[in-house]
Write a protein that holds these residues in place. Structure first.
Motif, PDB file in Angstrom:
ATOM      1  N   GLU A   9       0.820  -1.211   0.000  1.00 39.98           N
ATOM      2  CA  GLU A   9       0.000   0.000   0.000  1.00 39.98           C
ATOM      3  C   GLU A   9       0.853   1.261   0.000  1.00 39.98           C
ATOM      4  OE1 GLU A   9      -3.128   0.184   2.822  1.00 39.98           O
ATOM      5  OE2 GLU A   9      -3.882  -1.829   2.341  1.00 39.98           O
ATOM      6  N   ASP A  10       0.156   2.393  -0.185  1.00 38.65           N
ATOM      7  CA  ASP A  10       0.781   3.710  -0.119  1.00 38.65           C
ATOM      8  C   ASP A  10       1.909   3.862  -1.137  1.00 38.65           C
ATOM      9  OD1 ASP A  10      -0.957   3.813   1.905  1.00 38.65           O
ATOM     10  OD2 ASP A  10       0.517   4.037   3.506  1.00 38.65           O
ATOM     11  N   THR A  11       1.787   3.139  -2.237  1.00 35.18           N
ATOM     12  CA  THR A  11       2.799   3.247  -3.283  1.00 35.18           C
ATOM     13  C   THR A  11       2.191   4.009  -4.422  1.00 35.18           C
ATOM     14  OG1 THR A  11       1.930   1.140  -4.011  1.00 35.18           O
ATOM     15  CG2 THR A  11       3.995   1.102  -2.789  1.00 35.18           C
ATOM     16  N   ILE A  12       2.752   5.170  -4.698  1.00 35.49           N
ATOM     17  CA  ILE A  12       2.148   5.947  -5.771  1.00 35.49           C
ATOM     18  C   ILE A  12       3.212   6.710  -6.541  1.00 35.49           C
ATOM     19  CG2 ILE A  12       1.698   8.054  -4.462  1.00 35.49           C
ATOM     20  CD1 ILE A  12      -1.030   8.171  -5.780  1.00 35.49           C
ATOM     21  N   VAL A  13       4.352   6.929  -5.949  1.00 36.24           N
ATOM     22  CA  VAL A  13       5.418   7.636  -6.663  1.00 36.24           C
ATOM     23  C   VAL A  13       6.575   6.691  -6.947  1.00 36.24           C
ATOM     24  CG1 VAL A  13       4.796   9.882  -5.735  1.00 36.24           C
ATOM     25  CG2 VAL A  13       6.474   8.455  -4.533  1.00 36.24           C
ATOM     26  N   ARG A  14       7.517   7.183  -7.702  1.00 36.79           N
ATOM     27  CA  ARG A  14       8.640   6.384  -8.166  1.00 36.79           C
ATOM     28  C   ARG A  14       9.422   5.747  -7.013  1.00 36.79           C
ATOM     29  NH1 ARG A  14      12.532   9.233 -12.602  1.00 36.79           N
ATOM     30  NH2 ARG A  14      14.019   7.544 -12.978  1.00 36.79           N
ATOM     31  N   GLU A  15       9.690   6.548  -5.993  1.00 32.18           N
ATOM     32  CA  GLU A  15      10.520   6.074  -4.890  1.00 32.18           C
ATOM     33  C   GLU A  15       9.848   4.924  -4.138  1.00 32.18           C
ATOM     34  OE1 GLU A  15       9.878   9.251  -5.527  1.00 32.18           O
ATOM     35  OE2 GLU A  15      11.865   9.793  -6.275  1.00 32.18           O
ATOM     36  N   THR A  16       8.576   5.126  -3.787  1.00 33.17           N
ATOM     37  CA  THR A  16       7.896   4.074  -3.037  1.00 33.17           C
ATOM     38  C   THR A  16       7.694   2.843  -3.913  1.00 33.17           C
ATOM     39  OG1 THR A  16       5.807   5.162  -3.572  1.00 33.17           O
ATOM     40  CG2 THR A  16       6.730   5.599  -1.414  1.00 33.17           C
ATOM     41  N   GLY A  17       7.524   3.069  -5.219  1.00 31.87           N
ATOM     42  CA  GLY A  17       7.421   1.940  -6.150  1.00 31.87           C
ATOM     43  C   GLY A  17       8.701   1.137  -6.175  1.00 31.87           C
ATOM     44  N   PHE A  18       9.811   1.819  -6.120  1.00 29.44           N
ATOM     45  CA  PHE A  18      11.115   1.151  -6.114  1.00 29.44           C
ATOM     46  C   PHE A  18      11.268   0.279  -4.870  1.00 29.44           C
ATOM     47  CE2 PHE A  18      15.643   0.957  -5.084  1.00 29.44           C
ATOM     48  CZ  PHE A  18      16.184   0.528  -6.286  1.00 29.44           C
ATOM     49  N   GLU A  19      10.977   0.892  -3.736  1.00 26.80           N
ATOM     50  CA  GLU A  19      11.119   0.143  -2.474  1.00 26.80           C
ATOM     51  C   GLU A  19      10.188  -1.064  -2.420  1.00 26.80           C
ATOM     52  OE1 GLU A  19      10.397   3.056   0.532  1.00 26.80           O
ATOM     53  OE2 GLU A  19      11.931   4.378  -0.338  1.00 26.80           O
ATOM     54  N   ALA A  20       8.938  -0.827  -2.788  1.00 25.69           N
ATOM     55  CA  ALA A  20       7.978  -1.929  -2.754  1.00 25.69           C
ATOM     56  C   ALA A  20       8.359  -2.994  -3.778  1.00 25.69           C
ATOM     57  CB  ALA A  20       6.567  -1.409  -3.020  1.00 25.69           C
TER      58      ALA A  20
END
Lengths: 337, 337
Positions: free
Chosen positions: A216-227
């Motif tokens: 969850e809470d993935t919406i931008v590039r950075e959080t997408g990378f981590e997830a």
DNA sequence: CCGGATAATACAAACGTTTGCACAAACATC
DNA sequence: GATGTTTGTGCAAACGTTTGTATTATCCGG
């Protein structure tokens, strides 16, 4: 600045007659109307909309509130709405919230204080419910929500068929042979994201695949990378992402782990941002139809009808999810059938 | 809706006192001001800005006119301007012209009729001069131009160092060994594009290269593609493009002719659109600094100063123009030095 | 305790438009 | 030809705020 009184004086009539003539009231003689119109043109008259707005208690401005205008999706919604509203004589006041609730509240106040004729909006992720919207707009300013909607608020709504779209995207991944499909789910306080999550889940069930990981809470590039990294570590071989920027992050995550796309890892994003078709590999994406959504939202405002309009999504199959015959694939063309 | 008269009645004073109290006039007693403020808060008063605007003859709205909001450059300018203006208590009315002169004139009229406090704008390509702007705004609405400016108009201007930027971009191509460098020049009725053309020309001279081909009116993908084909046929081995979308078109043109990038053909675009860094090959681009330009434009409006502010550009060297040691190159990092 | 300065507030006229109501003239109806 | 109806205009009051000027209250020194 020339006023209706000036025209009235020049013509020997009263301001009220001039006002009526210019606004096309049936209560003035055709002859008078023509005289007024001609004199108005001659004197270079233009209506003072501020005075008009004050008197009428509302303006010809329609407010549009979006999280960020530079997102392809939102700027196209605005474009679509504008194309309809401009033709209807309205002008458009655009506010950005940057996903912040307080900015959204300020925008709503600003719009109300400017007595806008209506508000078209897609709420910030930071907003948990639509109470503040209702409070700010009251009952006399019509509200049209699009994309991210609170379904318990009154007024028209324009949404995508998020469930069906995410279902199709996930099913497509399954058909490509991916067996462990996770999802970058976005924010759960948005019904749009929640519906995509359910579509993904249903597709997994229907395809006989095990329940996948949800990030969850993935919406931008950075959080997408981590997830994306987490998903890979958890054994996922594909991801359906509810956003394109997070899908981009996931692509980078896969690359950083040395995985080949689409051979080792498949990805489908959502929103069909410009870059998805230009990248290598090009990213498959579940396209929204923002221009049409904007048009529909504007139409709903103009007509005053309260229903929910559903604008269909379209899956754009590209390289990032095509591992069957993938060397023959041409980007943007479906690879199945 | 609660008005200042309601507050006045509740407090046994007159509306004028309330008005002065709320606007911080030194002519009301501290004690009265506090009472008014408290009562206003208690009754949920909010100033009717339409009435206020009518009386004052101007509003707290600043209009921004741009060709298209979905261009990264413009949406970032808007973001920058907004960040300053919002803090100063203004709100922002955004108009798109879609590069059409008539739409620009309509936007100007709309803004004037709404008595905006000022206008920040970048004119449409369709406009040959700024006469219509002057006519529409008159002398009492301050104008700030950015990026595309008419230098003979009064008011502040915010521009990039287009000459120097294009010079650096072209020089970079020459340093990479390209010897026949053409340009996709954009529209010559824009001073920004004209300056880039001159920078390109000067760089060729300084590098001892022959005069190259100029392709005008190239600003979108399609025209970039067509001009790219022509450039290749004319023997060019590189292009400096005054826009990124046309650079993209040129990349596709080179590909369609079987040329390798950057080995056979080099390209540098302008504007640093998102996709330039994500594509394969990534496209080198002369980055503008739109957020800063927006900030500067807003500052110029607030301060009322009339000068010209120059915001420097920055060359982002990427794969499309790096054929020296190109296999070692990392996108986004300069490959020289 | 009075005249004059100063401080605080009240009064009223704007800003330019819209619109309900009144009014006159023209026209139709019986 | 009296009565009722339509048609076109004028009158005047709004809409809510701001602001120049007038007015009252307060304070000071003499």
């Amino acid at each position: 600045m020339v006023t209706i009184s000036d025209i009235a004086a020049a013509l020997g009539v009263t301001p009220s007659t001039v006002s009526r003539a210019l606004s096309g009231s049936p209560r003035v003689k055709e002859e008078t109307r023509l005289a007024v119109e001609q004199m108005a043109a001659e004197m270079g008259y233009e209506r003072n909309v501020v005075a008009s707005n004050l008197r009428k208690g509302k303006s010809d401005i329609v407010g549009i509130i979006v999280p960020r205008i530079h997102r392809n999706f939102f700027s196209n919604v605005i474009g679509g709405a504008e194309s309809i509203l401009e033709a209807a004589g309205y002008c458009v006041l655009i506010c950005q919230t940057h996903e912040r609730l307080e900015a959204e509240m300020k925008a709503l106040r600003t719009l109300r204080n400017n007595q806008v004729a209506g508000v078209l909006m897609s709420h910030a992720i930071g907003a948990l419910d639509g109470k503040h919207i209702l409070d700010a707009l009251g009952s006399h300013i019509p509200l049209v929500q699009f994309d991210r909607v609170f379904s318990d608020l009154p007024g028209a709504k324009v949404v995508s068929n998020n469930f069906e779209g995410a279902y199709a995207a996930t099913r497509h991944l399954a058909e490509q042979g991916y067996r462990h499909i996770g999802t970058l789910a976005g924010y759960m306080n948005s019904e749009a994201y929640a519906a995509r999550l359910e579509g993904w889940r249903q597709a997994l069930r229907d395809c006989g695949l095990p329940e996948g990981e949800v990030y969850e809470d993935t919406i931008v590039r950075e959080t997408g990378f981590e997830a994306g990294l987490k998903a890979i570590d958890a054994g996922c071989d594909a991801l359906y992402s509810a956003g394109d920027f997070s899908a981009l992050g996931a692509v980078e995550a896969a690359r950083s782990r040395g995985l080949r796309i689409p051979e080792d890892f498949g990805i489908v994003g959502t929103a069909n941002e410009t870059f998805t078709s230009l990248m290598t590999p090009s990213i498959s994406s579940l396209a929204l139809n923002p221009f049409e959504m904007g048009r529909q939202a504007a139409q709903a405002f103009l007509s005053g009808e309260e229903g929910t309009v559903v604008v269909p999504m379209e899956l754009k199959v590209r390289e990032s999810s095509c591992r069957i015959h993938s060397e023959n694939q041409i980007p943007d063309k479906p690879c199945l059938k």
